[in-house]
Design a protein around this motif. Structure first.
Motif, PDB file in Angstrom:
ATOM      1  N   TRP A 295       0.831  -1.217   0.000  1.00 18.50           N
ATOM      2  CA  TRP A 295       0.000   0.000   0.000  1.00 18.50           C
ATOM      3  C   TRP A 295       0.866   1.267   0.000  1.00 18.50           C
ATOM      4  O   TRP A 295       0.350   2.361   0.224  1.00 18.50           O
ATOM      5  CB  TRP A 295      -0.921   0.019   1.225  1.00 18.50           C
ATOM      6  CG  TRP A 295      -2.015  -1.006   1.203  1.00 18.50           C
ATOM      7  CD1 TRP A 295      -3.286  -0.854   0.733  1.00 18.50           C
ATOM      8  CD2 TRP A 295      -1.943  -2.352   1.698  1.00 18.50           C
ATOM      9  NE1 TRP A 295      -4.002  -2.017   0.895  1.00 18.50           N
ATOM     10  CE2 TRP A 295      -3.206  -2.952   1.480  1.00 18.50           C
ATOM     11  CE3 TRP A 295      -0.941  -3.124   2.286  1.00 18.50           C
ATOM     12  CZ2 TRP A 295      -3.482  -4.282   1.844  1.00 18.50           C
ATOM     13  CZ3 TRP A 295      -1.212  -4.439   2.644  1.00 18.50           C
ATOM     14  CH2 TRP A 295      -2.460  -5.002   2.418  1.00 18.50           C
TER      15      TRP A 295
ATOM     16  N   THR B 213      -0.399   4.135  -2.153  1.00 16.38           N
ATOM     17  CA  THR B 213      -1.674   4.709  -1.687  1.00 16.38           C
ATOM     18  C   THR B 213      -1.375   5.776  -0.632  1.00 16.38           C
ATOM     19  O   THR B 213      -1.959   6.860  -0.637  1.00 16.38           O
ATOM     20  CB  THR B 213      -2.550   3.597  -1.054  1.00 16.38           C
ATOM     21  OG1 THR B 213      -2.557   2.495  -1.939  1.00 16.38           O
ATOM     22  CG2 THR B 213      -3.948   4.065  -0.763  1.00 16.38           C
TER      23      THR B 213
ATOM     24  N   SER C 290       5.363  -2.300  -8.503  1.00 15.18           N
ATOM     25  CA  SER C 290       4.248  -3.156  -8.912  1.00 15.18           C
ATOM     26  C   SER C 290       4.000  -4.187  -7.820  1.00 15.18           C
ATOM     27  O   SER C 290       4.931  -4.679  -7.175  1.00 15.18           O
ATOM     28  CB  SER C 290       4.483  -3.805 -10.268  1.00 15.18           C
ATOM     29  OG  SER C 290       5.797  -4.216 -10.378  1.00 15.18           O
ATOM     30  N   VAL C 291       2.726  -4.464  -7.626  1.00 16.12           N
ATOM     31  CA  VAL C 291       2.325  -5.418  -6.591  1.00 16.12           C
ATOM     32  C   VAL C 291       1.952  -6.718  -7.281  1.00 16.12           C
ATOM     33  O   VAL C 291       1.168  -6.721  -8.236  1.00 16.12           O
ATOM     34  CB  VAL C 291       1.136  -4.853  -5.781  1.00 16.12           C
ATOM     35  CG1 VAL C 291       0.657  -5.862  -4.744  1.00 16.12           C
ATOM     36  CG2 VAL C 291       1.532  -3.542  -5.103  1.00 16.12           C
TER      37      VAL C 291
ATOM     38  N   ASP D   4       0.420  -9.590 -11.551  1.00 19.18           N
ATOM     39  CA  ASP D   4       0.043  -8.248 -11.091  1.00 19.18           C
ATOM     40  C   ASP D   4      -1.317  -8.249 -10.399  1.00 19.18           C
ATOM     41  O   ASP D   4      -2.244  -8.917 -10.854  1.00 19.18           O
ATOM     42  CB  ASP D   4      -0.024  -7.274 -12.275  1.00 19.18           C
ATOM     43  CG  ASP D   4       1.378  -6.903 -12.735  1.00 19.18           C
ATOM     44  OD1 ASP D   4       2.324  -7.067 -11.942  1.00 19.18           O
ATOM     45  OD2 ASP D   4       1.516  -6.463 -13.896  1.00 19.18           O
ATOM     46  N   THR D   5      -1.397  -7.454  -9.363  1.00 18.35           N
ATOM     47  CA  THR D   5      -2.667  -7.305  -8.659  1.00 18.35           C
ATOM     48  C   THR D   5      -2.673  -5.960  -7.944  1.00 18.35           C
ATOM     49  O   THR D   5      -1.722  -5.187  -8.050  1.00 18.35           O
ATOM     50  CB  THR D   5      -2.890  -8.469  -7.670  1.00 18.35           C
ATOM     51  OG1 THR D   5      -4.200  -8.368  -7.123  1.00 18.35           O
ATOM     52  CG2 THR D   5      -1.885  -8.475  -6.529  1.00 18.35           C
ATOM     53  N   GLU D   6      -3.782  -5.695  -7.240  1.00 13.97           N
ATOM     54  CA  GLU D   6      -3.830  -4.553  -6.325  1.00 13.97           C
ATOM     55  C   GLU D   6      -3.988  -5.146  -4.939  1.00 13.97           C
ATOM     56  O   GLU D   6      -4.678  -6.170  -4.785  1.00 13.97           O
ATOM     57  CB  GLU D   6      -5.037  -3.665  -6.642  1.00 13.97           C
ATOM     58  CG  GLU D   6      -4.895  -2.922  -7.953  1.00 13.97           C
ATOM     59  CD  GLU D   6      -6.223  -2.333  -8.396  1.00 13.97           C
ATOM     60  OE1 GLU D   6      -7.010  -1.895  -7.529  1.00 13.97           O
ATOM     61  OE2 GLU D   6      -6.475  -2.334  -9.609  1.00 13.97           O
TER      62      GLU D   6
ATOM     63  N   ASP E  98      -5.771  -4.680  -2.356  1.00 12.39           N
ATOM     64  CA  ASP E  98      -7.098  -4.983  -1.813  1.00 12.39           C
ATOM     65  C   ASP E  98      -7.908  -5.912  -2.720  1.00 12.39           C
ATOM     66  O   ASP E  98      -9.060  -6.220  -2.414  1.00 12.39           O
ATOM     67  CB  ASP E  98      -7.866  -3.676  -1.537  1.00 12.39           C
ATOM     68  CG  ASP E  98      -7.204  -2.877  -0.428  1.00 12.39           C
ATOM     69  OD1 ASP E  98      -6.819  -3.490   0.587  1.00 12.39           O
ATOM     70  OD2 ASP E  98      -7.019  -1.648  -0.585  1.00 12.39           O
ATOM     71  N   ARG E  99      -7.291  -6.341  -3.834  1.00 12.43           N
ATOM     72  CA  ARG E  99      -7.999  -7.253  -4.742  1.00 12.43           C
ATOM     73  C   ARG E  99      -7.211  -8.540  -4.947  1.00 12.43           C
ATOM     74  O   ARG E  99      -7.380  -9.230  -5.954  1.00 12.43           O
ATOM     75  CB  ARG E  99      -8.194  -6.581  -6.116  1.00 12.43           C
ATOM     76  CG  ARG E  99      -9.162  -5.434  -6.050  1.00 12.43           C
ATOM     77  CD  ARG E  99      -9.160  -4.654  -7.357  1.00 12.43           C
ATOM     78  NE  ARG E  99     -10.282  -3.750  -7.369  1.00 12.43           N
ATOM     79  CZ  ARG E  99     -11.317  -3.847  -8.203  1.00 12.43           C
ATOM     80  NH1 ARG E  99     -11.354  -4.794  -9.101  1.00 12.43           N
ATOM     81  NH2 ARG E  99     -12.301  -2.992  -8.136  1.00 12.43           N
ATOM     82  N   ARG E 100      -6.343  -8.830  -4.001  1.00  7.09           N
ATOM     83  CA  ARG E 100      -5.433  -9.971  -4.134  1.00  7.09           C
ATOM     84  C   ARG E 100      -6.166 -11.259  -4.503  1.00  7.09           C
ATOM     85  O   ARG E 100      -5.739 -12.002  -5.383  1.00  7.09           O
ATOM     86  CB  ARG E 100      -4.713 -10.168  -2.786  1.00  7.09           C
ATOM     87  CG  ARG E 100      -3.707 -11.259  -2.783  1.00  7.09           C
ATOM     88  CD  ARG E 100      -3.253 -11.579  -1.367  1.00  7.09           C
ATOM     89  NE  ARG E 100      -4.233 -12.389  -0.656  1.00  7.09           N
ATOM     90  CZ  ARG E 100      -4.103 -12.799   0.603  1.00  7.09           C
ATOM     91  NH1 ARG E 100      -3.040 -12.448   1.297  1.00  7.09           N
ATOM     92  NH2 ARG E 100      -5.028 -13.543   1.175  1.00  7.09           N
TER      93      ARG E 100
ATOM     94  N   GLN F 175      -7.103 -12.316  -8.123  1.00  6.37           N
ATOM     95  CA  GLN F 175      -6.067 -12.719  -9.086  1.00  6.37           C
ATOM     96  C   GLN F 175      -5.946 -14.246  -9.017  1.00  6.37           C
ATOM     97  O   GLN F 175      -5.468 -14.788  -8.036  1.00  6.37           O
ATOM     98  CB  GLN F 175      -4.737 -12.024  -8.738  1.00  6.37           C
ATOM     99  CG  GLN F 175      -3.549 -12.444  -9.566  1.00  6.37           C
ATOM    100  CD  GLN F 175      -3.751 -12.362 -11.052  1.00  6.37           C
ATOM    101  OE1 GLN F 175      -4.264 -13.301 -11.670  1.00  6.37           O
ATOM    102  NE2 GLN F 175      -3.373 -11.242 -11.652  1.00  6.37           N
TER     103      GLN F 175
ATOM    104  N   THR G   7       6.056  -6.453  -3.391  1.00 10.36           N
ATOM    105  CA  THR G   7       5.998  -5.092  -3.940  1.00 10.36           C
ATOM    106  C   THR G   7       7.337  -4.864  -4.627  1.00 10.36           C
ATOM    107  O   THR G   7       8.377  -4.774  -3.966  1.00 10.36           O
ATOM    108  CB  THR G   7       5.780  -4.062  -2.815  1.00 10.36           C
ATOM    109  OG1 THR G   7       4.664  -4.506  -2.023  1.00 10.36           O
ATOM    110  CG2 THR G   7       5.485  -2.682  -3.375  1.00 10.36           C
TER     111      THR G   7
END
Ligand SMILES: Cc1cc2nc3c(=O)[nH]c(=O)nc-3n(C[C@H](O)[C@H](O)[C@H](O)COP(=O)(O)OP(=O)(O)OC[C@H]3O[C@@H](n4cnc5c(N)ncnc54)[C@H](O)[C@@H]3O)c2cc1C
Length: 392
Positions: free
Chosen positions: A208, A211, A223-224, A282-284, A286-288, A291, A324
């Protein structure tokens, strides 16, 4: 007086993020007599970031001297925390570094080990066969063991650092997500529960990071990625355990794999061996869980079936974790370019856990305006010039 200031939300330093890097930074700040607040968005312990799970590898084997050099002191700092908290955090197993003998990356590892006089054991093919009968060394491959390496007990380590920090008067507030940061000579941090002020802020927010940095006008090229943490079942229980002296391992340049494959002796789940691919999808943060890509699992299945015939080639347990990643896979340990009292520890690129104690020390030194104990040029934000998005 100090207690009153704390009650009014005033601290010498605030650390945002209680993963391994935030915990060790807070621990170092408290040791340096700083009234420190450690803020964590989730209730502790949690498994949504990068530092959860029972185990991590610690090693001196690296391609670059600057990591190997820092590890010398880092092992001592791990031992110090073990002593301070009367907890076992490290088990020595060695790490086998294995790959094509003529591969450039493999050679970088062996040269760094040699230059830094790290104790090693080179395994010739017949010795390899005797020492590791359940692992395959292909023709043209070479193998060396960094005998200093081993396993860190990760969850236990976080708990130890947090409790020692609290015993020094440090304050942890979990379940408090930082919603805003107002830079200034006194930094103001806002959560849903209140406002806190401090002369200095350290951001160790893992996946994060951007953010939070958005509140300060900075975006780093991070990149996460989601890592499928795979555990593989032994065909015969005990084959790959520490009792049989099975070491951690790092496989370089396996067919069809652009990144390393690494594994640890069976530990957290009886009869299961943790083996992962050193890259994910790749992901975000909070949306792990959305994926679902299995590319890494497929690469690992193929590797296991060729190189570890004593394991079933389908994972028995799959967990999730986040990396990360920076463009050069080196960390960010630096001052904010526009706000000198904001310090950033980010982009640990899937290999930062073992460095926790030394990262904590370095971020604390930066925060206190001291000369850092090591040359931090490989970790400077400036190296991303051209990759970074506009500041405020
Ligand atoms: C599968 C896997 C295997 C690994 N293996 C190894 C290994 O063998 N050896 C090794 O050295 N390293 C390893 N690593 C890498 C290592 O674990 C990471 O580099 C390290 O954990 C990063 O720690 P961190 O503190 O930067 O991030 P995190 O652990 O993610 O901590 C960041 C924290 O900040 C909190 N936070 C974020 N935003 C906010 C907010 N707004 N308010 C409050 N809190 C916030 C998060 O909730 C989180 O707790 C591995 C990583 C993974 C995923």
């Amino acid at each position: 007086m100090a207690e009153q200031q704390q009650q009014q939300g005033e601290f010498d330093c605030i650390v945002v993020g209680a993963g391994v890097q935030g915990c060790f930074t807070a621990y170092q700040l408290a040791k340096n007599h700083q009234r420190t607040l450690l803020l964590e968005q989730f209730l502790l312990p949690h498994s949504r970031g990068s530092s959860h799970g029972q185990t991590r590898i610690i090693r001196k084997a690296y391609e670059q001297d600057f990591y190997t050099v820092m590890m010398e002191e880092c092992y001592q700092l791990w031992a110090q925390l073990e002593k301070e908290t009367n907890t076992t955090l490290f088990r020595r197993t060695g790490i086998l570094v294995k790959g094509p003998e003529d591969d450039e990356e493999f050679q970088l590892f062996t040269e760094t080990l040699r230059r830094n006089a790290v104790p090693t054991e080179t395994l010739m093919p017949d010795e390899f066969q005797k020492r590791l009968p359940h692992m395959v060394l292909r023709s043209g491959e070479a193998a060396v063991i960094d005998t200093t390496a081993g396993v860190l007990y990760a969850d236990r380590a976080l708990k130890a650092a947090q409790s020692y920090f609290q015993s020094l008067g440090g304050v942890i507030k979990d379940g408090e997500k930082v919603l805003n940061i107002q830079p200034g000579s006194i930094v103001t941090v806002t959560t849903a529960s209140g406002e806190y002020r401090a002369k200095r802020l350290v951001i160790t927010a893992g996946p994060w990071a951007n953010t939070l940095l958005a509140h300060t006008g900075l975006q780093l090229p991070l990149s996460v990625v989601k890592i499928n943490v795979c555990y593989w079942r032994e065909k015969v229980a005990g084959t790959y355990g520490v009792a049989t002296r099975f070491p951690c391992f790092l496989q370089i340049a396996s067919d069809g794999a652009d990144y390393h494959i690494y594994g640890l002796p069976s530990n957290e789940y009886p009869g299961l061996v943790k083996i992962c691919y050193h890259m994910g999808s790749d992901t975000e943060p909070d949306r792990r869980d959305r994926q679902k890509d299995q590319t890494d699992v497929n690469i690992l299945s193929r590797f296991v079936s060729i190189f570890l015939p004593g394991l079933e080639p389908e994972p028995a347990v799959v967990e999730s974790c986040l990396y990360t990643v920076t463009p050069d896979h080196h960390f960010v340990l630096d001052r904010h370019p526009s706000h000198s009292n904001i310090i950033i520890g980010a982009g640990f690129s899937g290999h930062g856990f073992k460095f926790g104690p030394i990262v904590g020390k370095l971020l604390c030194e930066l925060s206190l305006g001291k000369v850092p104990s090591y040359d931090l040029s490989p970790f400077k934000i400036q190296r991303f010039q051209g990759h970074m998005k506009a500041s405020l």
